[in-house]
Scaffold this active site. Structure first.
Site, mmCIF file in Angstrom:
data_model
loop_
_atom_site.group_PDB
_atom_site.id
_atom_site.type_symbol
_atom_site.label_atom_id
_atom_site.label_comp_id
_atom_site.label_asym_id
_atom_site.label_seq_id
_atom_site.Cartn_x
_atom_site.Cartn_y
_atom_site.Cartn_z
ATOM 1 N N TRP A 108 17.000 -2.953 -2.456
ATOM 2 C CA TRP A 108 15.609 -2.729 -2.844
ATOM 3 C C TRP A 108 15.084 -2.570 -1.374
ATOM 4 O O TRP A 108 14.949 -3.582 -0.330
ATOM 5 C CB TRP A 108 14.850 -4.314 -3.078
ATOM 6 C CG TRP A 108 13.242 -3.893 -3.550
ATOM 7 C CD1 TRP A 108 12.541 -3.154 -4.568
ATOM 8 C CD2 TRP A 108 12.187 -4.487 -2.396
ATOM 9 N NE1 TRP A 108 11.236 -3.177 -4.351
ATOM 10 C CE2 TRP A 108 11.176 -3.821 -2.636
ATOM 11 C CE3 TRP A 108 12.042 -4.647 -1.059
ATOM 12 C CZ2 TRP A 108 9.775 -3.427 -2.216
ATOM 13 C CZ3 TRP A 108 11.357 -4.728 -0.198
ATOM 14 C CH2 TRP A 108 9.276 -3.972 -0.769
ATOM 15 N N GLU A 136 2.592 -9.459 -12.644
ATOM 16 C CA GLU A 136 2.161 -7.578 -12.187
ATOM 17 C C GLU A 136 2.674 -7.149 -13.738
ATOM 18 O O GLU A 136 2.555 -7.610 -14.837
ATOM 19 C CB GLU A 136 3.688 -7.720 -11.718
ATOM 20 C CG GLU A 136 4.086 -8.598 -10.117
ATOM 21 C CD GLU A 136 5.703 -8.498 -10.464
ATOM 22 O OE1 GLU A 136 5.455 -7.872 -8.838
ATOM 23 O OE2 GLU A 136 6.746 -8.893 -11.014
ATOM 24 N N ASP A 187 -0.205 -2.655 -9.551
ATOM 25 C CA ASP A 187 0.668 -1.803 -10.313
ATOM 26 C C ASP A 187 -0.933 -1.178 -11.131
ATOM 27 O O ASP A 187 -0.876 -1.611 -12.742
ATOM 28 C CB ASP A 187 0.845 -3.350 -11.583
ATOM 29 C CG ASP A 187 2.480 -3.722 -10.882
ATOM 30 O OD1 ASP A 187 3.033 -2.660 -9.421
ATOM 31 O OD2 ASP A 187 2.786 -4.411 -10.891
ATOM 32 N N ASN A 198 13.820 0.223 -9.498
ATOM 33 C CA ASN A 198 13.210 -0.706 -10.589
ATOM 34 C C ASN A 198 12.119 -0.149 -11.656
ATOM 35 O O ASN A 198 12.622 0.693 -12.476
ATOM 36 C CB ASN A 198 12.836 -2.117 -9.556
ATOM 37 C CG ASN A 198 11.874 -1.867 -8.396
ATOM 38 O OD1 ASN A 198 11.942 -1.359 -7.349
ATOM 39 N ND2 ASN A 198 10.869 -2.212 -8.662
ATOM 40 N N ASP A 199 10.709 -1.068 -11.227
ATOM 41 C CA ASP A 199 9.906 -0.111 -12.595
ATOM 42 C C ASP A 199 10.178 0.673 -13.083
ATOM 43 O O ASP A 199 10.177 1.571 -11.510
ATOM 44 C CB ASP A 199 8.551 -1.238 -12.043
ATOM 45 C CG ASP A 199 8.897 -2.445 -11.579
ATOM 46 O OD1 ASP A 199 9.593 -2.892 -11.965
ATOM 47 O OD2 ASP A 199 7.547 -2.389 -10.643
ATOM 48 N N PHE A 227 4.686 1.903 -5.253
ATOM 49 C CA PHE A 227 4.769 0.641 -5.760
ATOM 50 C C PHE A 227 4.453 1.226 -7.364
ATOM 51 O O PHE A 227 4.058 2.640 -7.100
ATOM 52 C CB PHE A 227 3.829 -0.899 -5.070
ATOM 53 C CG PHE A 227 4.538 -1.835 -4.356
ATOM 54 C CD1 PHE A 227 5.785 -1.142 -3.398
ATOM 55 C CD2 PHE A 227 4.285 -2.744 -4.300
ATOM 56 C CE1 PHE A 227 6.541 -2.275 -2.718
ATOM 57 C CE2 PHE A 227 5.558 -3.964 -3.090
ATOM 58 C CZ PHE A 227 6.592 -3.282 -2.749
ATOM 59 N N SER A 228 4.594 -0.126 -7.653
ATOM 60 C CA SER A 228 3.705 1.020 -9.306
ATOM 61 C C SER A 228 2.795 1.219 -9.721
ATOM 62 O O SER A 228 1.675 1.653 -8.960
ATOM 63 C CB SER A 228 4.728 -0.846 -10.097
ATOM 64 O OG SER A 228 6.429 -0.797 -10.411
#
Length: 546
Positions: free
Chosen positions: A155, A301, A257, A130-131, A187-188
């Site tokens: 995911w 986000e 993020d 994803n991201d 995470f991002s």
């Protein structure tokens, strides 16, 4: 490969490496590059733990196949040569005997040639993505990090995947960069090059590449960093992580993020962080100690904040702030506070989400890549990266607006195959009849006269649906720059499972998954009452995969 043949190969491989098996556990002396693991979606997820020479290495969850695998995933174990890897599994341990090591991944011979593999968009070899994360240029390479579950096409198990390119078009996938740890899953976030050694990690003139990421746990999300001195090939996590732990301030787990950049005018680092209902701004001199400065509500986000010239005039600029959804504000920024002046505006929609821009670009361009939230039927991977696009601010009838077009480097992929000018819809459809490719680019200008709507279908699906009466494109409001215009221009990129469409030179763009109507064989079809198709051009596309 037939599963029985695979199992025969497995047995010989296991005998060769001296594997030992016990209830819920297997030990393998590593002598190959990859560990191949079978996945079946008929199985429940179970916790799998890897230990190297008795030391904990990684814990994940996986749907380990007992017999027939839906597909195979892999773990790169090239750094473990000669060591003993212990694998324990808390699910049905029958599948442990089907794990084997090899110098190739299962399906290597068909890699990038699969039926539903996009040919000019980045996809990972296996698993979910994803991201985009950590987009940064350094020493001739563009780095694309991204959210990655290497062990399933759904995911979970968030790692940072990693790929590099010399031209923003052709990508080489490298081993995953960041792995889950005791703080959480990865995470991002973003990455910078610390040329001035503000964090103190540079060695003999080699600047550190520093990544900022969110570590996610069931209780909270905290901000951490890691650094690399070998172009992102290996990473050392900061021993005093986390940098920011703000759940107690916001009474919310949603703090994630981090986007970090150097603010030249103030001589300090800036972090834009999504917290609860918007974007917070922090500042730092050393990338380790961060001070909260301000907050802007209204975004969710994946924050971005950057300055762009209007109409290429460096003396006339605006700052752009956006989040994951494709909406943005324009305003000013003094290094600590972003002051919105106009917006929100929409510049892109559809399958795109969580777009991020590159830092340290060598030519000053602002280039972004977005996540395409798209499935690829029957494939052992999921999700994709959309085309890299250049963002610019241009003066319009409504004031400065963000434009978004594929970077110039993508032109190398497309060869003009057919052209036509001032065609009727029937003539345009006849020109397109010879193209049944699923990898193609089509440029056209539609001129409406008697029609209030017009567009282009592919097997019944509307790639372009312009409604002049309701002023919409595929259901989203769009008003052309010329108030009474009867024309609309579309640049359409079709890549097996998806399409990206750029309207009127990038004033608006959208992306979609390809979903042909069942039984529809009409192919490409322009429609609209007495429309004219001006400047139609069709391009064949090259694959980015070698």
């Amino acid at each position: 490969m037939n599963f029985l043949i695979m199992k025969t190969a497995l047995i010989s491989t296991l005998l060769f490496v001296g594997l030992s098996l016990s209830a819920g556990e297997v030990k393998i002396k590593i002598s190959k590059k990859y560990l191949n693991l079978p996945v079946s979606h008929t199985q429940e997820r179970g916790k799998m733990t890897f230990k190297v020479s008795g030391q904990p290495d990684l814990s994940i969850v996986i749907r380990l196949a007992r017999d027939v695998a839906d597909y195979w995933v892999f773990k790169d174990v090239s750094s473990m040569q000669g060591k003993t890897l212990t694998i324990s599994y808390e699910g049905d341990s029958t599948g442990l005997e089907n794990i084997f090591q090899d110098d190739e991944i299962v399906g290597q011979n068909e890699l990038y040639k699969e039926k539903n593999r996009p040919q000019f968009h980045f996809t990972t070899r296996r698993g979910w993505i994803n991201d985009p994360n950590g987009l940064v240029y350094y020493d001739g390479e563009y780095h694309l990090f991204y959210q990655h579950n290497p062990y399933e096409r759904e995911w979970e198990n968030m790692h940072w995947g990693h790929a590099v390119s010399k031209d923003l078009v052709h990508w080489e996938e490298l081993p995953d960069a960041l792995y889950p740890d005791s703080t959480g899953t990865m995470f991002s976030g973003s990455a910078v090059i610390d040329y001035d050694n503000t964090a103190g990690y540079n060695v003999e003139g080699t600047p550190a590449m520093i990544a900022f990421y969110t570590a996610d746990s069931p209780d909270k999300q905290v901000q951490c960093m890691a650094y690399s001195l070998n172009k992102g090939r290996s990473w050392i996590k900061y021993e005093q992580n986390p940098l920011i732990d703000s759940k107690h301030i916001w009474n919310s787990k949603d703090t994630r993020d981090p986007k970090v950049f150097w603010y030249k005018r103030g001589g300090h680092w800036v972090m834009v962080l999504n917290e609860r209902d918007g974007h917070s701004i922090y500042t730092s001199s050393d990338l380790k100690e961060w001070k909260y400065e301000s907050h802007v509500t209204g975004f969710w986000e994946c924050p971005e904040l950057f300055e762009l010239p209007i109409d290429s005039n460096a003396d006339n600029t605006k700052w752009v702030m956006y989040g994951a959804s494709g909406t943005y504000m324009l305003g000013s920024f003094d290094g600590k506070v972003f002051t919105p002046e106009s917006g929100k505006y929409l510049y892109t929609s559809g399958s795109i989400y969580a777009a991020q821009t590159f830092t340290n670009m060598p030519d000053g361009r602002r280039v972004q890549i977005g996540w395409g939230r798209l499935n690829h039927p029957e494939m052992p991977f999921n999700g994709m990266m959309l085309l890299p696009t250049e963002l610019t601010l241009r003066t319009t009838k409504d004031g400065p607006r963000l434009y978004n077009v594929p970077v110039a480097e993508t032109e190398q992929l497309f060869t003009s195959a057919k052209q036509g000018k001032e065609l009727t819809a029937a003539q345009a459809n006849e020109l397109l009849d010879e193209f049944n490719d699923d990898v193609l680019r089509i440029k056209a200008t539609l001129k409406l006269s008697h029609a209030t709507s017009a567009g282009l279908n592919l097997h019944g699906q509307r790639l372009l649906d312009y409604d002049l009466n309701h002023t919409t494109i595929n259901g989203t409001f769009y008003s052309p720059e010329e108030l009474t215009s009867m024309e609309i221009t579309a640049d359409i990129y079709i890549d097996r499972t998806n399409a990206e469409v750029f309207i009127d030179g990038g004033a608006y763009s959208y992306s979609m998954g390809l979903k042909p109507e069942a039984g529809n064989t009409e192919g490409f079809h322009f429609w609209g009452n007495n429309i004219e198709v001006k400047n139609l051009e069709v391009f064949r596309a090259q694959s980015i995969w070698k």
